[in-house]
Write an enzyme that holds these catalytic residues in place. Sequence first.
Site, PDB file in Angstrom:
ATOM      1  N   LYS A 186      98.685  96.712 -22.569  1.00 11.60           N
ATOM      2  CA  LYS A 186      98.675  96.646 -21.622  1.00 11.60           C
ATOM      3  C   LYS A 186      98.520  98.426 -20.500  1.00 11.60           C
ATOM      4  O   LYS A 186      98.627  99.602 -20.891  1.00 11.60           O
ATOM      5  CB  LYS A 186     100.366  95.672 -20.389  1.00 11.60           C
ATOM      6  CG  LYS A 186      99.581  95.026 -21.186  1.00 11.60           C
ATOM      7  CD  LYS A 186      98.681  93.667 -20.610  1.00 11.60           C
ATOM      8  CE  LYS A 186      99.020  92.392 -20.684  1.00 11.60           C
ATOM      9  NZ  LYS A 186      99.014  91.431 -22.022  1.00 11.60           N
TER      10      LYS A 186
HETATM   11  C1  PLP Z   1     100.146  89.811 -21.951  1.00 11.51           C
HETATM   12  C2  PLP Z   1     100.147  89.191 -20.596  1.00 11.51           C
HETATM   13  C3  PLP Z   1     101.257  88.280 -20.820  1.00 11.51           C
HETATM   14  C4  PLP Z   1     101.785  87.813 -21.818  1.00 11.51           C
HETATM   15  O1  PLP Z   1     102.663  89.617 -22.276  1.00 11.51           O
HETATM   16  P1  PLP Z   1     102.939  89.347 -23.491  1.00 11.51           P
HETATM   17  O2  PLP Z   1     103.804  91.025 -23.557  1.00 11.51           O
HETATM   18  O3  PLP Z   1     101.729  89.653 -24.850  1.00 11.51           O
HETATM   19  O4  PLP Z   1     104.309  88.920 -24.524  1.00 11.51           O
HETATM   20  C5  PLP Z   1     101.704  86.571 -20.284  1.00 11.51           C
HETATM   21  N1  PLP Z   1     100.530  87.204 -19.001  1.00 11.51           N
HETATM   22  C6  PLP Z   1      99.181  87.500 -19.069  1.00 11.51           C
HETATM   23  C7  PLP Z   1      98.177  87.081 -18.142  1.00 11.51           C
HETATM   24  C8  PLP Z   1      99.356  88.898 -19.846  1.00 11.51           C
HETATM   25  O5  PLP Z   1      97.941  89.024 -19.840  1.00 11.51           O
END
Ligand code: PLP
Length: 405
Positions: A186
Amino acid sequence: MPGFELWGAEERSQLKDVLDNGILMRYGFDGPRKGIWKSRELEKAITNTFGCDYAQLVSSGTAALTTAMGALGIGYGDEVIMPSFTFVASFEAVVSVGAIPVLVDVDDSLTLNPEAVKNAITPRTKCIMPVHMCGSMADLGALQQICKEHNLLLLEDACQSIGGTYKGKHLGTIGDAGTFSFDFVKTITCGEGGVIMTNSLDVYEKCDGYSDHGHDHKGVDRGADLHPFVGYNFRISELHAAVGLAQIGKLPQILAIQKKNHSYLKEQLSSIPEVSFRTIPDPAGDSCTFLSWFLPTESITRAVVSELKAQNILAGNFYWFDNNWHYIRKWDHLKNGITLNALSPDHKAAVMAQATKDFSASDAVMGRCISTAIGLTWTDAQLQEKAAAMVAVIKKVLKQQTVSK
Ligand SMILES: *Cc1c(COP(=O)(O)O)cnc(C)c1O
């Protein structure tokens, strides 16, 4: 994107504070931790940076969505309207709290089509969950209006849009609650982590307890805490929060690089009249982690993807339509209701009902869409080379298509 590209001395220094005193847990151990509270410090940095009243860190973005739903009282029999294009985590969280994910079409904003949302409302609808995909936002004005008219909750999945804004407010701080993910890919990362943001003290206190076994954190120590409701363990560790503190300091730099590279790439692709771009409800608020663009037809798009692959420049370009993490077309496990633990029969049937819905409007958008991830460490020369190579591929394919007509 992603923040890990800028890993360095700041992350190591934050981690060293935690390694030196050895207190890896965010709660308790007040004496031995010698004043080091990385999770608390990161929560404060989040409320300051994004402009919300409260922030609760948890172990992942999925945990953040699950916790937010618990705190908002979303559960048995409730329907949550969400887009057909998102990461699987969005529906995982809905299913895990016993609620029903109601998938609806996206438009060329790559997120919820407000008209499709209106058409999906039933007496069981409890919440609208826009997902601000690929760095940019849903039409929050229209969705807020629908929520108001139908008395629904608005939960923003802003996991992919850290630093994006809508009409001057940060994505994730506009609804009743909003979430970020700090997983490894992210915009900023903790390694693993997530946060729920809200302006409601009630929602915040519920998130605080829900993510730590129901502890109310009001006792003189953990043993003296009361447990007003059943919770779970979705805690973040001090090590992860320490990394996040270094990363949040780099967010202005990350956003500036993204904007600069995004703007150059967009300008270059704009030289091709057949290329169009994602609709952005508030263009000034795009966090620019991706540039998402369209070609006139699915077959041209597929030909461009093949040519990018043949020339070894597909990396960083995403054709979500064929991707089994992000688009409903390949979510057979959901559509077949395949879970390890049994769901109640009505819950399972409601989940499986997504399989027979018509998503041709989403297909018509996603079949023509390519998203290019914007790198943080590209040199100007690399960016120019990348843009030129992409433009050449697109022109070549368009020319072949004209010839073959
Ligand atoms: C990455 C992501 C999540 C979940 O995040 P994690 O930390 O990997 O559990 C939820 N929604 C979206 C749109 C994402 O891109």
